[in-house]
Enzyme design. Structure first.
Site, PDB file in Angstrom:
ATOM      1  N   LYS A 104       1.215  14.451  11.699  1.00 45.87           N
ATOM      2  CA  LYS A 104       1.015  15.268  10.505  1.00 45.87           C
ATOM      3  C   LYS A 104      -0.422  15.764  10.517  1.00 45.87           C
ATOM      4  O   LYS A 104      -1.253  15.247  11.277  1.00 45.87           O
ATOM      5  CB  LYS A 104       1.307  14.463   9.237  1.00 45.87           C
ATOM      6  CG  LYS A 104       0.384  13.274   9.028  1.00 45.87           C
ATOM      7  CD  LYS A 104       0.712  12.495   7.768  1.00 45.87           C
ATOM      8  CE  LYS A 104       0.266  13.255   6.529  1.00 45.87           C
ATOM      9  NZ  LYS A 104       0.374  12.432   5.311  1.00 45.87           N
ATOM     10  N   GLU A 160       0.844  -1.206   0.000  1.00 46.19           N
ATOM     11  CA  GLU A 160       0.000   0.000   0.000  1.00 46.19           C
ATOM     12  C   GLU A 160       0.872   1.247   0.000  1.00 46.19           C
ATOM     13  O   GLU A 160       1.984   1.250   0.530  1.00 46.19           O
ATOM     14  CB  GLU A 160      -0.940  -0.003   1.202  1.00 46.19           C
ATOM     15  CG  GLU A 160      -0.276  -0.181   2.559  1.00 46.19           C
ATOM     16  CD  GLU A 160       0.223   1.113   3.174  1.00 46.19           C
ATOM     17  OE1 GLU A 160      -0.177   2.187   2.690  1.00 46.19           O
ATOM     18  OE2 GLU A 160       1.008   1.036   4.119  1.00 46.19           O
ATOM     19  N   PHE A 161       0.334   2.306  -0.606  1.00 48.66           N
ATOM     20  CA  PHE A 161       1.016   3.597  -0.643  1.00 48.66           C
ATOM     21  C   PHE A 161       0.021   4.684  -0.237  1.00 48.66           C
ATOM     22  O   PHE A 161      -0.280   5.598  -1.002  1.00 48.66           O
ATOM     23  CB  PHE A 161       1.586   3.872  -2.041  1.00 48.66           C
ATOM     24  CG  PHE A 161       2.529   2.807  -2.532  1.00 48.66           C
ATOM     25  CD1 PHE A 161       3.846   2.785  -2.101  1.00 48.66           C
ATOM     26  CD2 PHE A 161       2.092   1.811  -3.386  1.00 48.66           C
ATOM     27  CE1 PHE A 161       4.724   1.800  -2.536  1.00 48.66           C
ATOM     28  CE2 PHE A 161       2.963   0.821  -3.833  1.00 48.66           C
ATOM     29  CZ  PHE A 161       4.276   0.814  -3.399  1.00 48.66           C
ATOM     30  N   LEU A 162      -0.509   4.537   0.968  1.00 47.01           N
ATOM     31  CA  LEU A 162      -1.552   5.445   1.446  1.00 47.01           C
ATOM     32  C   LEU A 162      -0.978   6.441   2.443  1.00 47.01           C
ATOM     33  O   LEU A 162      -0.407   6.041   3.441  1.00 47.01           O
ATOM     34  CB  LEU A 162      -2.686   4.652   2.108  1.00 47.01           C
ATOM     35  CG  LEU A 162      -3.306   3.520   1.276  1.00 47.01           C
ATOM     36  CD1 LEU A 162      -4.364   2.789   2.097  1.00 47.01           C
ATOM     37  CD2 LEU A 162      -3.898   4.062  -0.016  1.00 47.01           C
ATOM     38  N   CYS A 195       4.665   4.568   9.574  1.00 48.08           N
ATOM     39  CA  CYS A 195       5.419   3.936   8.483  1.00 48.08           C
ATOM     40  C   CYS A 195       6.914   4.256   8.490  1.00 48.08           C
ATOM     41  O   CYS A 195       7.745   3.346   8.578  1.00 48.08           O
ATOM     42  CB  CYS A 195       4.821   4.338   7.138  1.00 48.08           C
ATOM     43  SG  CYS A 195       3.170   3.668   6.850  1.00 48.08           S
ATOM     44  N   LEU A 213      10.485  18.336   0.811  1.00 55.60           N
ATOM     45  CA  LEU A 213      11.670  19.158   1.045  1.00 55.60           C
ATOM     46  C   LEU A 213      11.435  20.154   2.181  1.00 55.60           C
ATOM     47  O   LEU A 213      12.227  21.080   2.354  1.00 55.60           O
ATOM     48  CB  LEU A 213      12.067  19.920  -0.220  1.00 55.60           C
ATOM     49  CG  LEU A 213      12.589  19.091  -1.404  1.00 55.60           C
ATOM     50  CD1 LEU A 213      12.922  20.022  -2.570  1.00 55.60           C
ATOM     51  CD2 LEU A 213      13.816  18.283  -1.018  1.00 55.60           C
TER      52      LEU A 213
END
Length: 447
Positions: free
Chosen positions: A336, A163-165, A275, A265
């Protein structure tokens, strides 16, 4: 298609809800009875923008079901996604005990089904958890061993589908992916997964098919690289401060280079979450176990741990080492914006360091206060609003850049604070503007 999701954390719940959203029948299974009972009523235990709406929509349509019954889940599903926690052990390795325990339980269920049925059984077992390279092979070996007596009757194909969530944007990421990575070694799993993901890639996002070991490595590599960009900019920010340069101007300028780009950046007080820390520690351990010292990856982690304490050093420098009874207001607790997740959040390190120095902390976060209470208890106070946190404060420390913090009423803030001092851990404020308004301002990497 009939899909099972084992595990209803961030990944599992988002995956299940989004697959149901495009018409699949999805059963989400978890051992946490309290969580499942709430989900059956459309009540989520996590905060993720847009997720509650599609969970409720598909729950009430009947396409999305929740259960604690693994037998029912396996019997009624063709494709089984493993979305289970793989936390870090003390030595940095990923803890696969929960994953492997569930795999064995699934094998036992398939044995029982085979004993009772005369029909051929075909299941697709898809690992979506972030796991060390070679885990899919181990799952396949376990399945083959457990089902040895029924190999003519039961076929289980194992695949990897990382997964790339991004938390705070997970639904959007799933519905409109940059790419879909499928790891298969042979068999029919590629066709099944291509068909399953077809509704999500109609705008042209690629489906990248590779072996399972490469697919497992993709997730670790992506996370380590993104974390490296942030840690690199944090080091540059610290150097900028020493040299009288402004890291924000440097960041913008290098971001226009097509070879670099502007994302990841932004300097600050460090990265956290479920993660990056876990995956980087696991990657380092994989290197060690294979005779490689991943020096850059090690440095990425070490730089981040130091960066979490940078803002505390600035506070000590401003007020002196004696901070006893200083009142510090904290804006932002989650690692975040747009999530209530506090796993490995920089706020934990910063607040604990300030508490050691005798400061009194009053914190506000739009959604993360319930999770913060589990961590800090009554060691700190919790404000009802961002301005409530500022009453009689000697300084404001901004840790998480929630949107509502970006354009506050600075004149009103001055009337609330004992001394108008701002430590901007995310560089979201204009230093010149705050100076004109009578604030003392400290950013990250700014002269």
């Amino acid at each position: 298609m009939n899909i099972a999701i084992i595990g209803t954390g961030y990944v599992g719940l988002v995956t299940g809800a989004c697959f149901a959203e495009v018409g699949n029948n999805v059963i989400c299974m978890d051992v946490d009875k309290a969580k499942i009972n709430k989900l059956k009523k459309g009540i989520l235990s996590i905060y993720e923008p847009g997720l509650e709406e599609i969970v409720k929509k598909n729950l009430f349509s009947g396409r999305l079901k929740f259960t604690t019954d693994l037998n029912y889940t396996i019997e009624n599903s063709e494709i089984i996604f493993l979305c289970l926690p793989t936390p870090s052990k003390k030595n940095g390795n990923a803890d696969l005990s929960i994953l492997f325990s569930v795999v064995k339980d699934i094998a036992k269920i398939l044995r029982k089904i085979a004993e009772k049925s005369e029909e051929q059984i075909k299941k697709f077992l898809i690992s979506k958890s972030t796991v060390p390279v070679g885990t899919a092979d181990k799952i396949k070996e376990m399945m083959d061993k457990e089902l040895e007596k029924f190999k003519e009757k039961v076929e289980v194909e194992v695949a990897s589908n990382p997964e790339f969530l991004k938390e705070g944007n997970a639904v959007q990421d799933f519905m409109f992916p940059d790419r879909v990575v499928i790891g298969v070694n042979n068999g029919e799993a590629e066709r099944i997964l291509r068909e399953l993901y077809e509704p999500f890639v109609r705008t042209g996002a690629p489906i990248l098919v590779m072996d399972t070991r490469s697919a497992e490595m993709v997730k670790y590599t992506a996370n380590a690289f993104l974390a490296m960009r942030i840690s690199f900019m944090n080091e540059i920010a610290n150097l900028c401060e020493r040299l009288g340069a402004d890291v924000e101007k440097v960041r913008i300028a290098i971001g226009y280079d097509n070879r670099i780009g502007p994302k990841f950046l932004f300097p600050g007080v460090g990265w956290g979450g479920s993660c990056f820390p876990k995956d980087i520690k696991a990657l380092i351990k994989m290197g060690e176990e294979n005779g490689l010292n991943l020096e850059i990856v090690n440095s990425v982690y070490e730089v981040n741990e130091r960066q979490k304490k940078i803002i505390v050093e600035k506070i000590k420098k401003h007020f002196g080492k004696d901070l006893k009874d200083k009142k510090i207001a904290v804006w932002g607790l989650s690692f975040k914006p747009k999530t209530d997740d506090m796993r490995e959040a920089p706020s934990i390190t910063i607040i604990n360091e300030l508490l050691k120095l005798g400061t009194k902390i009053t914190a506000f976060d739009p959604v993360a206060i319930p999770n913060a209470k589990k961590i800090f208890g009554n060691k700190i106070k919790y404000a009802k609003s961002q301005y409530d946190a500022l009453k009689n404060a000697d300084a404001l420390v901004l840790i998480t850049e929630w949107q509502e913090f970006r354009e506050p009423d600075f004149n009103y803030m001055k009337t609330l604070m004992r001394t108008p001092v701002v430590f901007d851990g995310r560089n979201i404020y204009n230093p010149e503007k705050l100076k004109r308004l009578g604030f003392t301002y400290y950013g990250i990497g700014r002269p």
